[in-house]
Design a protein around this motif. Structure first.
Motif, PDB file in Angstrom:
ATOM      1  N   SER A  91      24.158  -8.932  -6.347  1.00 12.77           N
ATOM      2  CA  SER A  91      24.668  -9.551  -7.582  1.00 12.77           C
ATOM      3  C   SER A  91      25.436  -8.587  -8.476  1.00 12.77           C
ATOM      4  O   SER A  91      25.961  -8.994  -9.507  1.00 12.77           O
ATOM      5  CB  SER A  91      23.505 -10.153  -8.381  1.00 12.77           C
ATOM      6  N   PHE A  92      25.535  -7.317  -8.066  1.00 14.23           N
ATOM      7  CA  PHE A  92      26.206  -6.325  -8.898  1.00 14.23           C
ATOM      8  C   PHE A  92      27.477  -5.784  -8.244  1.00 14.23           C
ATOM      9  O   PHE A  92      27.558  -5.620  -7.023  1.00 14.23           O
ATOM     10  CB  PHE A  92      25.284  -5.130  -9.170  1.00 14.23           C
ATOM     11  N   HIS A  93      28.452  -5.472  -9.085  1.00  8.42           N
ATOM     12  CA  HIS A  93      29.592  -4.653  -8.671  1.00  8.42           C
ATOM     13  C   HIS A  93      29.218  -3.218  -9.005  1.00  8.42           C
ATOM     14  O   HIS A  93      28.816  -2.919 -10.143  1.00  8.42           O
ATOM     15  CB  HIS A  93      30.857  -5.054  -9.433  1.00  8.42           C
ATOM     16  N   ILE A  94      29.326  -2.305  -8.027  1.00  9.10           N
ATOM     17  CA  ILE A  94      28.851  -0.930  -8.192  1.00  9.10           C
ATOM     18  C   ILE A  94      29.988   0.045  -7.953  1.00  9.10           C
ATOM     19  O   ILE A  94      30.691  -0.041  -6.939  1.00  9.10           O
ATOM     20  CB  ILE A  94      27.697  -0.627  -7.214  1.00  9.10           C
ATOM     21  N   GLU A  95      30.185   0.977  -8.894  1.00  7.29           N
ATOM     22  CA  GLU A  95      31.172   2.047  -8.757  1.00  7.29           C
ATOM     23  C   GLU A  95      30.453   3.384  -8.841  1.00  7.29           C
ATOM     24  O   GLU A  95      29.815   3.693  -9.858  1.00  7.29           O
ATOM     25  CB  GLU A  95      32.233   1.965  -9.859  1.00  7.29           C
ATOM     26  N   HIS A  96      30.550   4.177  -7.768  1.00  6.87           N
ATOM     27  CA  HIS A  96      29.928   5.505  -7.789  1.00  6.87           C
ATOM     28  C   HIS A  96      30.703   6.419  -8.732  1.00  6.87           C
ATOM     29  O   HIS A  96      31.935   6.489  -8.679  1.00  6.87           O
ATOM     30  CB  HIS A  96      29.897   6.101  -6.389  1.00  6.87           C
ATOM     31  N   LEU A  97      29.978   7.137  -9.599  1.00  5.91           N
ATOM     32  CA  LEU A  97      30.624   8.006 -10.585  1.00  5.91           C
ATOM     33  C   LEU A  97      30.483   9.479 -10.237  1.00  5.91           C
ATOM     34  O   LEU A  97      31.460  10.209 -10.179  1.00  5.91           O
ATOM     35  CB  LEU A  97      30.046   7.735 -11.978  1.00  5.91           C
ATOM     36  N   TRP A  98      29.256   9.928 -10.014  1.00  8.88           N
ATOM     37  CA  TRP A  98      29.054  11.322  -9.617  1.00  8.88           C
ATOM     38  C   TRP A  98      27.656  11.491  -9.030  1.00  8.88           C
ATOM     39  O   TRP A  98      26.792  10.632  -9.187  1.00  8.88           O
ATOM     40  CB  TRP A  98      29.262  12.289 -10.786  1.00  8.88           C
ATOM     41  N   THR A  99      27.481  12.601  -8.319  1.00  8.23           N
ATOM     42  CA  THR A  99      26.170  12.970  -7.784  1.00  8.23           C
ATOM     43  C   THR A  99      25.603  14.071  -8.658  1.00  8.23           C
ATOM     44  O   THR A  99      26.261  15.086  -8.898  1.00  8.23           O
ATOM     45  CB  THR A  99      26.279  13.448  -6.326  1.00  8.23           C
ATOM     46  N   ASP A 100      24.388  13.861  -9.141  1.00  4.04           N
ATOM     47  CA  ASP A 100      23.790  14.706 -10.169  1.00  4.04           C
ATOM     48  C   ASP A 100      22.581  15.466  -9.603  1.00  4.04           C
ATOM     49  O   ASP A 100      21.493  14.906  -9.485  1.00  4.04           O
ATOM     50  CB  ASP A 100      23.336  13.801 -11.318  1.00  4.04           C
ATOM     51  N   PRO A 101      22.744  16.747  -9.230  1.00  3.17           N
ATOM     52  CA  PRO A 101      21.605  17.516  -8.700  1.00  3.17           C
ATOM     53  C   PRO A 101      20.502  17.673  -9.747  1.00  3.17           C
ATOM     54  O   PRO A 101      20.768  17.757 -10.955  1.00  3.17           O
ATOM     55  CB  PRO A 101      22.223  18.882  -8.358  1.00  3.17           C
ATOM     56  N   ILE A 102      19.264  17.728  -9.278  1.00  8.13           N
ATOM     57  CA  ILE A 102      18.118  17.989 -10.152  1.00  8.13           C
ATOM     58  C   ILE A 102      17.750  19.467 -10.014  1.00  8.13           C
ATOM     59  O   ILE A 102      17.557  19.963  -8.905  1.00  8.13           O
ATOM     60  CB  ILE A 102      16.902  17.118  -9.766  1.00  8.13           C
ATOM     61  N   VAL A 103      17.686  20.175 -11.132  1.00  3.02           N
ATOM     62  CA  VAL A 103      17.373  21.602 -11.117  1.00  3.02           C
ATOM     63  C   VAL A 103      16.022  21.846 -11.774  1.00  3.02           C
ATOM     64  O   VAL A 103      15.519  21.019 -12.539  1.00  3.02           O
ATOM     65  CB  VAL A 103      18.455  22.431 -11.844  1.00  3.02           C
ATOM     66  N   TRP A 104      15.431  22.998 -11.457  1.00  2.00           N
ATOM     67  CA  TRP A 104      14.197  23.434 -12.108  1.00  2.00           C
ATOM     68  C   TRP A 104      14.610  24.244 -13.324  1.00  2.00           C
ATOM     69  O   TRP A 104      15.324  25.236 -13.214  1.00  2.00           O
ATOM     70  CB  TRP A 104      13.376  24.276 -11.139  1.00  2.00           C
ATOM     71  N   THR A 105      14.191  23.817 -14.493  1.00  2.00           N
ATOM     72  CA  THR A 105      14.577  24.460 -15.744  1.00  2.00           C
ATOM     73  C   THR A 105      13.401  25.254 -16.289  1.00  2.00           C
ATOM     74  O   THR A 105      12.299  24.719 -16.461  1.00  2.00           O
ATOM     75  CB  THR A 105      15.038  23.409 -16.773  1.00  2.00           C
ATOM     76  N   VAL A 106      13.657  26.531 -16.558  1.00  2.00           N
ATOM     77  CA  VAL A 106      12.602  27.450 -17.010  1.00  2.00           C
ATOM     78  C   VAL A 106      13.075  28.171 -18.263  1.00  2.00           C
ATOM     79  O   VAL A 106      14.278  28.222 -18.545  1.00  2.00           O
ATOM     80  CB  VAL A 106      12.253  28.482 -15.902  1.00  2.00           C
TER      81      VAL A 106
END
Length: 216
Positions: free
Chosen positions: A31-46
């Motif tokens: 039911s959705f129109h989907i547009e990929h925008l970016w790939t967002d890595p998850i980092v460990w923040t210290v």
């Protein structure tokens, strides 16, 4: 507000679209129109004052070095509403078995503020780092893990894309967002060692420079 909240509001016709994590849309693809925008890595923040040598030892041994700051034995437990919260919980459980969920919060910015205060560590999408105020950026360090990332998409009801003004708006939004955020979702490359040297890099968020290369 989480991606799941936004998707629910689109489904109940309270919103005409939103930028969300792709995983939150999977059950409603038809039911959705989907547009990929970016790939967002998850980092460990210290906290920024944690040395690269300490980080390297933790990632290679899974043990807390003697006399390490208490912040390394604590992490921010994110709300279950976040798509990647279970991955984060499991990462700490298996990679940092000595760490305990000492704080809990729903907002990513709040989690980073806790880290900047030197109280704990957390996981953070890279795109958030680029939006941090200088007063916070100078007090945190991002560790590239290369283990998890979220795909960020623009979603709208399919039937609205038949309206030319709405489609034109979505196309413009997609182009603008891709240009604005695709680079912010990349960790800095200044001083980056040649490919293959290491799987993890430590980044000084304030200066945008790599401070160390860590083995996986």
């Amino acid at each position: 507000m989480t991606s799941n909240n936004v998707v629910e509001m689109i489904n109940t016709h309270k919103l005409n679209g939103g930028i969300v994590s792709l995983a939150s849309v999977e059950p409603f693809r038809s039911s959705f129109h989907i547009e990929h925008l970016w790939t967002d890595p998850i980092v460990w923040t210290v906290p920024a004052d944690i040395s690269d040598a300490t980080i390297e030892k933790i990632l290679t041994t899974g043990a807390l070095p003697p006399s390490s700051p208490e912040s390394l034995a604590r992490y921010v437990d994110m709300t279950d509403e976040l798509i990647w919260s279970k991955w984060s919980e499991n990462w700490f459980r298996h990679r940092l078995p000595f760490a305990r969920p000492f704080f809990g919060c729903m907002a990513l910015q709040t989690a980073v503020d806790i880290v900047a205060a030197g109280l704990a560590t957390c996981h953070t999408p890279v795109s958030l780092i680029s939006t941090l105020p200088d007063s916070v950026r100078c007090r945190v360090k991002a560790v590239e893990l290369g283990e998890h990332a979220r795909d960020v998409v623009l979603v709208t009801p399919k039937h609205l894309m038949s309206l030319k003004p709405f489609k034109a708006f979505c196309d413009k939004m997609t182009s603008y967002t891709r240009a604005a955020y695709s680079k912010s979702a990349d960790l800095p490359t200044v001083g980056q060692p040649p490919a293959g040297i290491a799987d993890h890099h430590c980044y000084d968020v304030a200066s945008g420079k790599i401070t160390g290369a860590l083995p996986s």
